[in-house]
Enzyme design. Sequence first.
Site, short mmCIF file in Angstrom:
data_model
loop_
_atom_site.label_atom_id
_atom_site.label_comp_id
_atom_site.label_asym_id
_atom_site.label_seq_id
_atom_site.Cartn_x
_atom_site.Cartn_y
_atom_site.Cartn_z
N GLN A 92 0.92 -0.84 -0.57
CA GLN A 92 -0.05 -0.20 -0.34
C GLN A 92 0.73 1.27 -0.01
OE1 GLN A 92 -3.28 -0.46 3.12
NE2 GLN A 92 -2.32 -1.69 4.01
N HIS A 109 -1.60 1.47 -4.56
CA HIS A 109 -1.64 2.58 -4.20
C HIS A 109 -1.13 3.86 -5.10
CE1 HIS A 109 -4.25 1.43 0.37
NE2 HIS A 109 -4.74 1.21 -0.86
P1 OAD Z 1 -1.82 3.38 8.88
O1 OAD Z 1 -0.97 4.87 8.76
O2 OAD Z 1 -3.59 3.44 8.48
O3 OAD Z 1 -0.69 2.65 9.97
C1 OAD Z 1 0.53 1.99 9.99
C2 OAD Z 1 0.22 1.16 10.70
O4 OAD Z 1 1.76 0.67 10.86
C3 OAD Z 1 -0.18 0.51 12.16
O5 OAD Z 1 -0.73 -0.20 12.52
C4 OAD Z 1 0.98 0.48 13.53
O6 OAD Z 1 1.13 0.49 14.29
C5 OAD Z 1 1.90 0.17 12.43
N1 OAD Z 1 3.31 1.30 13.01
C6 OAD Z 1 3.89 2.11 13.05
N2 OAD Z 1 5.01 2.05 12.62
C7 OAD Z 1 6.18 0.30 12.70
C8 OAD Z 1 6.97 0.03 13.03
N3 OAD Z 1 7.82 0.68 13.21
N4 OAD Z 1 6.86 -1.37 12.48
C9 OAD Z 1 5.59 -2.29 12.27
N5 OAD Z 1 4.82 -1.65 12.14
C10 OAD Z 1 4.88 -0.50 12.28
O7 OAD Z 1 -1.31 2.50 7.71
P2 OAD Z 1 -1.58 2.07 6.22
O8 OAD Z 1 -2.68 0.63 7.12
O9 OAD Z 1 -0.12 1.58 5.58
O10 OAD Z 1 -4.09 4.98 1.30
O11 OAD Z 1 -2.49 2.74 5.54
C11 OAD Z 1 -3.62 2.07 4.58
C12 OAD Z 1 -3.41 2.82 3.09
O12 OAD Z 1 -4.44 4.41 4.10
C13 OAD Z 1 -2.32 3.68 2.47
O13 OAD Z 1 -1.54 2.77 1.61
C14 OAD Z 1 -3.30 5.14 2.61
C15 OAD Z 1 -3.72 5.44 3.74
O14 OAD Z 1 -4.61 6.46 3.27
C16 OAD Z 1 -4.00 5.87 0.04
O15 OAD Z 1 -3.04 6.54 0.08
C17 OAD Z 1 -4.73 5.12 -0.75
#
Ligand code: OAD
Length: 238
Positions: A92, A109
Amino acid sequence: MDLRVVVLTGAGVSADSGHPTFRGHGGLWEGRAVAEVATPEAWARDPELVWRFYQERRQLLASSSPNPAHFALADLEERLGELGVAFSLVTQNVDDLHARAGSAAIHIHGELSVLRCEVCGEKVRDLDHLDPAAFFPCPECGHRAMRPDVVWFGEMPNRVEDVFRQVGNASHFLSVGTSGTVYPAAGLLQLARDAGAKTFVSSLDEPENLSMDDAYFPGRAAEVLPELCELILRQLSR
Ligand code: OAD
């Protein structure tokens, strides 16, 4: 069932390379929720603001590097290839850190390093023009401002059918560094479970779509993934 490993990565995988995530700690930009900036409506209303946001993120690409999580996944791909096991990496993330670690990721994305003209459809791969105050005009039709070739809220992700087909045939599925809140990507974990895949999940905070059926490895991706990839390899070579 044939062996096929599918990995889904989210913003958490790049967090250890200094890229801010969308939600949770650091999920705001200039006091705004990122979801307010990453939309076609925001681009139509205030392109200067949206361009500044993306130029900052594009600048970050130039100054950041893949971390051990990216390298562990590239290594997993290579070693599965030697075993003749099919592998795909779906991300993503709009950064290019998987590619720089040696993986060919499916960017559902889109990618920050690609710009697209909304008028003529021209695409350009560019990381040289990073001035937040200067738009990038289309080299093909002259339109004054190309947009980043990323998927905004309300837009259709790339290669959805292809990804669904691959996850539907997965024997092992790993979801890492994603909050499990943005669909359709967040639905891939359930699709993998329904397909009978063994499911592995790793994230700093417990994702919303986690279930008791998943093997869960909490922690930072850069610390957890090298060992978790070894574990998956051991299970596959048995
Ligand atoms: P999120 O920002 O929603 O979630 C990030 C996740 O990574 C959270 O669950 C954190 O706990 C975890 N996290 C943070 N630091 C970390 C680390 N060092 N190691 C492991 N995990 C860690 O990001 P996504 O789920 O990728 O879409 O978001 C999905 C989509 O929402 C993105 O691609 C984007 C956004 O809106 C679009 O732009 C269409």
